[in-house]
Motif scaffolding. Structure first.
Motif, short mmCIF file in Angstrom:
data_model
loop_
_atom_site.label_atom_id
_atom_site.label_comp_id
_atom_site.label_asym_id
_atom_site.label_seq_id
_atom_site.Cartn_x
_atom_site.Cartn_y
_atom_site.Cartn_z
N ALA A 93 42.92 44.65 21.77
CA ALA A 93 43.65 43.37 21.83
C ALA A 93 44.35 43.24 23.18
O ALA A 93 44.35 42.16 23.81
N VAL A 94 44.93 44.33 23.65
CA VAL A 94 45.63 44.29 24.95
C VAL A 94 44.62 44.14 26.09
O VAL A 94 44.88 43.43 27.06
N SER A 95 43.43 44.75 25.95
CA SER A 95 42.39 44.57 26.99
C SER A 95 42.07 43.09 27.17
O SER A 95 41.99 42.60 28.30
N MET A 96 41.86 42.41 26.05
CA MET A 96 41.48 41.00 26.13
C MET A 96 42.64 40.15 26.66
O MET A 96 42.44 39.24 27.46
N ALA A 97 43.87 40.48 26.24
CA ALA A 97 45.04 39.74 26.72
C ALA A 97 45.22 39.97 28.22
O ALA A 97 45.54 39.03 28.97
N ALA A 98 44.98 41.21 28.68
CA ALA A 98 45.13 41.53 30.11
C ALA A 98 44.13 40.72 30.92
O ALA A 98 44.46 40.17 31.98
N SER A 99 42.91 40.63 30.42
CA SER A 99 41.89 39.88 31.13
C SER A 99 42.30 38.40 31.24
O SER A 99 42.14 37.77 32.28
N ALA A 100 42.86 37.85 30.16
CA ALA A 100 43.28 36.44 30.16
C ALA A 100 44.46 36.22 31.12
O ALA A 100 44.41 35.33 31.98
N VAL A 101 45.50 37.04 31.02
CA VAL A 101 46.68 36.79 31.87
C VAL A 101 46.38 37.08 33.34
O VAL A 101 47.01 36.50 34.23
N SER A 102 45.39 37.94 33.59
CA SER A 102 45.09 38.29 34.99
C SER A 102 44.44 37.12 35.73
O SER A 102 44.33 37.17 36.96
N ALA A 103 44.02 36.09 35.00
CA ALA A 103 43.44 34.92 35.66
C ALA A 103 44.53 33.96 36.17
O ALA A 103 44.24 33.01 36.89
N LEU A 104 45.80 34.22 35.80
CA LEU A 104 46.88 33.29 36.16
C LEU A 104 47.48 33.66 37.52
O LEU A 104 47.94 34.80 37.71
N VAL A 124 46.72 56.93 48.59
CA VAL A 124 46.30 56.50 47.23
C VAL A 124 44.80 56.32 47.08
O VAL A 124 44.09 55.97 48.03
N ILE A 125 44.37 56.55 45.84
CA ILE A 125 43.09 56.02 45.39
C ILE A 125 43.49 54.98 44.37
O ILE A 125 44.14 55.30 43.37
N MET A 126 43.21 53.73 44.66
CA MET A 126 43.68 52.66 43.79
C MET A 126 42.47 51.98 43.18
O MET A 126 41.55 51.62 43.90
N ASP A 127 42.45 51.81 41.86
CA ASP A 127 41.32 51.11 41.26
C ASP A 127 41.75 49.82 40.58
O ASP A 127 42.90 49.67 40.19
N GLY A 128 40.81 48.86 40.53
CA GLY A 128 41.11 47.57 39.94
C GLY A 128 39.94 46.62 40.09
O GLY A 128 38.77 47.03 39.98
N ARG A 129 40.24 45.34 40.32
CA ARG A 129 39.20 44.33 40.48
C ARG A 129 39.24 43.68 41.87
O ARG A 129 38.25 43.15 42.35
N ASP A 130 40.43 43.68 42.47
CA ASP A 130 40.62 42.96 43.75
C ASP A 130 41.33 43.82 44.78
O ASP A 130 42.05 43.32 45.63
N SER A 184 35.10 37.95 36.64
CA SER A 184 34.36 37.60 37.85
C SER A 184 34.24 36.09 38.08
O SER A 184 33.78 35.68 39.14
N HIS A 185 34.66 35.28 37.10
CA HIS A 185 34.57 33.83 37.29
C HIS A 185 35.91 33.14 37.49
O HIS A 185 35.95 31.92 37.64
N ARG A 186 37.01 33.89 37.45
CA ARG A 186 38.30 33.21 37.64
C ARG A 186 38.40 32.73 39.09
O ARG A 186 37.75 33.27 39.99
N GLU A 187 39.27 31.71 39.27
CA GLU A 187 39.37 31.12 40.61
C GLU A 187 40.07 32.05 41.58
O GLU A 187 39.73 32.13 42.75
N ILE A 188 41.09 32.75 41.07
CA ILE A 188 41.89 33.58 41.98
C ILE A 188 41.46 35.05 41.88
O ILE A 188 41.32 35.59 40.80
N ALA A 189 41.25 35.65 43.05
CA ALA A 189 40.91 37.07 43.15
C ALA A 189 39.84 37.51 42.14
O ALA A 189 40.04 38.47 41.41
N PRO A 190 38.69 36.83 42.10
CA PRO A 190 37.65 37.25 41.15
C PRO A 190 37.08 38.61 41.54
O PRO A 190 37.15 39.00 42.71
N LEU A 191 36.54 39.29 40.53
CA LEU A 191 35.89 40.58 40.78
C LEU A 191 34.64 40.36 41.60
O LEU A 191 33.72 39.66 41.18
#
Ligand code: DC
Length: 222
Positions: A93-104, A124-130, A184-191
Motif C-alpha cells: 500500500a505504501v509502495s503505491m502511495a509513494a508512486s502517486a505522491v512522487s508525481a507531485l 554516496v551511492i544514491m539510488d532512485g528514479r531521478d 516514467s510518465h509523470r511530467e516532473i522528473a520521470p524515470l
C-alpha cells in the motif's frame, strides 16, 4: 573536499538497492535509498486519510512535516517527525502511495535539498528514479539499471514468499507495471536514463554477476 557520488536509477525490482548496498560497503561509501523518502511521505498521507493525488491537501500536510534520513552504523533509517518508520514503509500500500505522491511537484521540491545535502557531506551511492537526471546531475558515475518486468516481478514475489508474506505473482506483476507506468510518465522528473548514463540490463543475471558488472563500471570511472 568534493565528495564522490554514484547515481543508480531504474525501475522497481531491477536490483538497485541490493547491488548499491553491496557496492557501498566495498567502497566505504554511504548507501542512500531515496525511495524511502517518498515512501515516508506516502505513509504519512495514508495515515492522515488524505488523497494521494490531491496536491493542495498534501502541500498543507507537508508544512508541519519533518522527513529525515539518519545513518546508524552506516545503515539508513528514515524518520517521520522523529518517529523511525524504516520498517513501516515497506508495504505494498505504501509502495503505491509513494508512486502517486512522487508525481507531485510539491513533494519532489520538498525532498530535493535533503537528498543533495547528504551527497554534499558524504561519498554516496544514491539510488532512485531521478538521481542522475535531477538530484545529482554532476554525479561521478551514472548508471541506469533495468530488467524485464516479468523478471523484476518474479524477484519481488520470491522475496515476499521468503519473508513468509503470502503473495500472488500476477498481482505483483500488475502493481509493478502500474508503478513503472506512473514513474516514467509523470511530467516532473520521470524515470529515464540521464545523458551519459550507462545502461545495465540485469535480466537473466545472478545477483553476483550484476554486482561484478557494476563494480567494474564504478572502478573504471572513479
Ligand atoms: O525505490 P522505491 O520503490 O522504494 O520507490 C518508491 C516510489 O518512490 C517509486 O514508485 C517512485 C518514487 N521515487 C521517485 O519518484 N524518485 C526517486 N528518486 C525515488 C523513488
Amino acid at each position: 573536499m568534493k565528495m564522490k557520488s554514484v547515481a543508480i536509477d531504474g525501475p522497481a525490482g531491477a536490483g538497485k538497492s541490493t547491488i548499491a548496498r553491496e557496492l557501498a560497503s566495498q567502497l566505504g561509501y554511504i548507501y542512500v535509498d531515496t525511495g524511502a523518502l517518498y515512501r515516508a511521505i506516502g505513509l504519512f498521507v495514508l495515515s492522515r486519510g488524505a488523497d494521494v493525488k490531491n496536491e493542495n491537501a498534501i502541500k498543507g500536510l507537508l508544512l508541519g512535516l519533518k522527513v529525515e534520513i539518519r545513518f546508524v552504523d552506516t545503515e539508513q533509517r528514515v524518520y517521520l517527525n522523529d518517529e523511525d518508520v524504516t520498517s513501516k514503509i515497506r508495504t505494498e500500500a505504501v509502495s503505491m502511495a509513494a508512486s502517486a505522491v512522487s508525481a507531485l511537484p510539491a513533494v519532489r521540491a520538498f525532498l530535493l535539498e535533503t537528498q543533495r545535502e547528504i551527497a554534499r557531506n558524504n561519498n554516496v551511492i544514491m539510488d532512485g528514479r531521478d538521481i542522475a537526471t535531477v538530484v545529482l546531475p554532476e554525479a561521478d558515475v551514472k548508471i541506469f539499471l533495468t530488467a524485464s518486468p516479468e523478471e523484476r516481478a518474479r524477484r519481488r514475489y520470491e522475496e515476499l514468499i521468503a519473508k513468509g508474506v503470502s503473495a500472488d505473482y500476477e498481482a505483483v506483476l500488475s502493481d509493478l507495471k502500474e508503478r513503472d507506468y506512473n514513474d516514467s510518465h509523470r511530467e516532473i522528473a520521470p524515470l529515464k536514463p540521464a545523458e551519459g548514463s550507462i545502461l545495465v540490463d540485469t535480466t537473466g543475471n545472478e545477483l553476483e554477476e550484476s554486482v561484478e558488472i557494476l563494480k567494474g563500471i564504478v572502478r573504471e570511472k572513479l
